[in-house]
Write a protein that holds these residues in place. Sequence first.
Motif, short mmCIF file in Angstrom:
data_model
loop_
_atom_site.label_atom_id
_atom_site.label_comp_id
_atom_site.label_asym_id
_atom_site.label_seq_id
_atom_site.Cartn_x
_atom_site.Cartn_y
_atom_site.Cartn_z
N GLY A 312 -16.87 13.52 2.98
CA GLY A 312 -17.77 13.84 1.88
C GLY A 312 -17.12 14.67 0.80
O GLY A 312 -16.68 14.14 -0.22
N ASN A 313 -17.05 15.98 1.01
CA ASN A 313 -16.51 16.85 -0.04
C ASN A 313 -15.03 17.15 0.12
O ASN A 313 -14.44 17.87 -0.68
CB ASN A 313 -17.30 18.17 -0.12
N HIS A 314 -14.41 16.60 1.16
CA HIS A 314 -12.96 16.75 1.29
C HIS A 314 -12.38 15.70 2.23
O HIS A 314 -13.12 15.02 2.95
CB HIS A 314 -12.58 18.16 1.77
N LEU A 315 -11.06 15.57 2.18
CA LEU A 315 -10.34 14.68 3.09
C LEU A 315 -9.72 15.52 4.20
O LEU A 315 -9.30 16.66 3.98
CB LEU A 315 -9.23 13.95 2.35
N GLU A 316 -9.66 14.96 5.40
CA GLU A 316 -8.94 15.57 6.50
C GLU A 316 -7.77 14.68 6.85
O GLU A 316 -7.93 13.47 7.06
CB GLU A 316 -9.85 15.75 7.71
N LEU A 317 -6.59 15.28 6.89
CA LEU A 317 -5.37 14.50 7.09
C LEU A 317 -4.54 15.10 8.22
O LEU A 317 -4.45 16.33 8.37
CB LEU A 317 -4.53 14.51 5.81
N ASN A 332 -9.31 16.82 -3.09
CA ASN A 332 -9.13 15.65 -3.96
C ASN A 332 -9.50 14.39 -3.17
O ASN A 332 -8.64 13.71 -2.61
CB ASN A 332 -7.69 15.59 -4.46
N VAL A 333 -10.80 14.11 -3.11
CA VAL A 333 -11.27 13.00 -2.28
C VAL A 333 -10.90 11.64 -2.86
O VAL A 333 -11.05 10.61 -2.19
CB VAL A 333 -12.81 13.07 -2.08
N ASP A 334 -10.45 11.61 -4.11
CA ASP A 334 -10.07 10.34 -4.73
C ASP A 334 -8.63 9.93 -4.37
O ASP A 334 -8.22 8.81 -4.64
CB ASP A 334 -10.21 10.42 -6.25
N SER A 335 -7.89 10.86 -3.78
CA SER A 335 -6.53 10.51 -3.37
C SER A 335 -6.58 9.58 -2.17
O SER A 335 -7.43 9.72 -1.29
CB SER A 335 -5.75 11.78 -3.00
N LYS A 336 -5.68 8.63 -2.14
CA LYS A 336 -5.63 7.70 -1.02
C LYS A 336 -4.24 7.75 -0.39
O LYS A 336 -3.24 7.46 -1.05
CB LYS A 336 -5.96 6.28 -1.48
N TYR A 337 -4.20 8.18 0.85
CA TYR A 337 -2.93 8.26 1.58
C TYR A 337 -2.91 7.13 2.60
O TYR A 337 -3.80 7.03 3.44
CB TYR A 337 -2.81 9.60 2.28
N GLU A 338 -1.92 6.29 2.51
CA GLU A 338 -1.80 5.18 3.45
C GLU A 338 -1.29 5.68 4.80
O GLU A 338 -0.41 6.54 4.87
CB GLU A 338 -0.83 4.12 2.91
N ILE A 339 -1.88 5.15 5.87
CA ILE A 339 -1.40 5.49 7.20
C ILE A 339 0.05 5.00 7.34
O ILE A 339 0.38 3.86 7.00
CB ILE A 339 -2.28 4.84 8.29
N GLY A 340 0.91 5.88 7.81
CA GLY A 340 2.32 5.55 7.94
C GLY A 340 3.16 5.95 6.74
O GLY A 340 4.39 5.85 6.78
N ALA A 341 2.50 6.43 5.65
CA ALA A 341 3.24 6.81 4.45
C ALA A 341 4.06 8.07 4.69
O ALA A 341 3.62 9.00 5.36
CB ALA A 341 2.27 7.03 3.29
N GLU A 342 5.26 8.11 4.13
CA GLU A 342 6.11 9.29 4.21
C GLU A 342 5.67 10.29 3.15
O GLU A 342 5.42 9.92 1.99
CB GLU A 342 7.57 8.92 4.00
#
Length: 357
Positions: A312-317, A332-342
């Motif tokens: 919701g209000n945040h991403l958990e990584l 920054n919930v609009d950021s998209k981090y791909e699984i496996g990305a360096e």
Amino acid sequence: MLKSNSKAASVSFKGVTKIYGTDVRAVDNVSLDIAAGTLVTLLGPSGCGKTTTLRMIAGLEMTSAGTVHIGDTDVTMLPATDRDVSMVFQSYALFPHMSVLENVSYGLKFSGFGKTETKERALAGLELVGLTGYGNRLPSELSGGQQQRVAVARALVLEPQVLLFDEPLSNLDAKLRRKVREEIREIQQKLGLTVVYVTHDQEEALAVSDRIIVMNNAVIAQDGTPRELYEEPASRFVADFIGEANILKCQIKTVKDDVAKVVLGDYKIKLPSRGLKPGHTFLAVRPNRVHISADVNTVGISGEIIRQTYVGNHLELTIKTAFGEIFATSSNVDSKYEIGAEVRVSFSDKGPVLLHE
């Protein structure tokens, strides 16, 4: 109306130990001082000694060694009936056959107050906890939160030197727990009460307390303000118990003028040394103080995204690194981090702290 409590008193433990049987130490040589008019929380996991400590203040348990003072009075050997304290229990302990007003009035009848003053004080107590007009109801006709407020009012009207809370919100749902803890804090500050509050809920402790005493294995692990405990935990246990923290092995290369040069692989940072000397140790960093960059050429720890959760209000990584998994949060919930990305992981200038064992 109930007024500021001029009777509010300090609490002091000097070398207090409580032993059950022949060798079970529930509390081991604990010394603490609680200033009059403050709310201090005893926080820790089950079996750490916090409830036993509270019960020794109340006189429900007697010390095996050491002394307990309330104000200037040594109460170590006094029974509960001779101590000017009131306790709010986890179970509320309301009389089901009595009305709300009768429940709140119950203790006043044995405290030398006349019938008229007893009623006036009980009504004032109900007003203070927001239950005006509920006096004729039975406890069974109230919600859990309302029953808890009746229990608080019953304790408040006695104007004790010390008010004790034993896991008071554990039977309430999360939303109601937040509301009632805010009410308890507001009342404590308004009346200038001395409150000792026991909980195992870290968020609850951070929200209501002037000071928190963290206990572990029958001793005090750390004593400080909520901010001090969260931002400057003294040990791995406190860092891990109060909020979420990444605890990473690191190496102190040098220490000069209380500043340590710390390395995690190729990542180098400077931190307050906190009395530590060069060598291997650990540091703690909160998830919101972790920065993630998709630019693998920036300064930091090399890692790989292995988990991403939108809440919701945040991403958990979660990032896999040579130093173990690092948990981070990002607003920054609009950021998209791909699984496996360096990625590269770095820390805020203020946030990481070196830990004593």
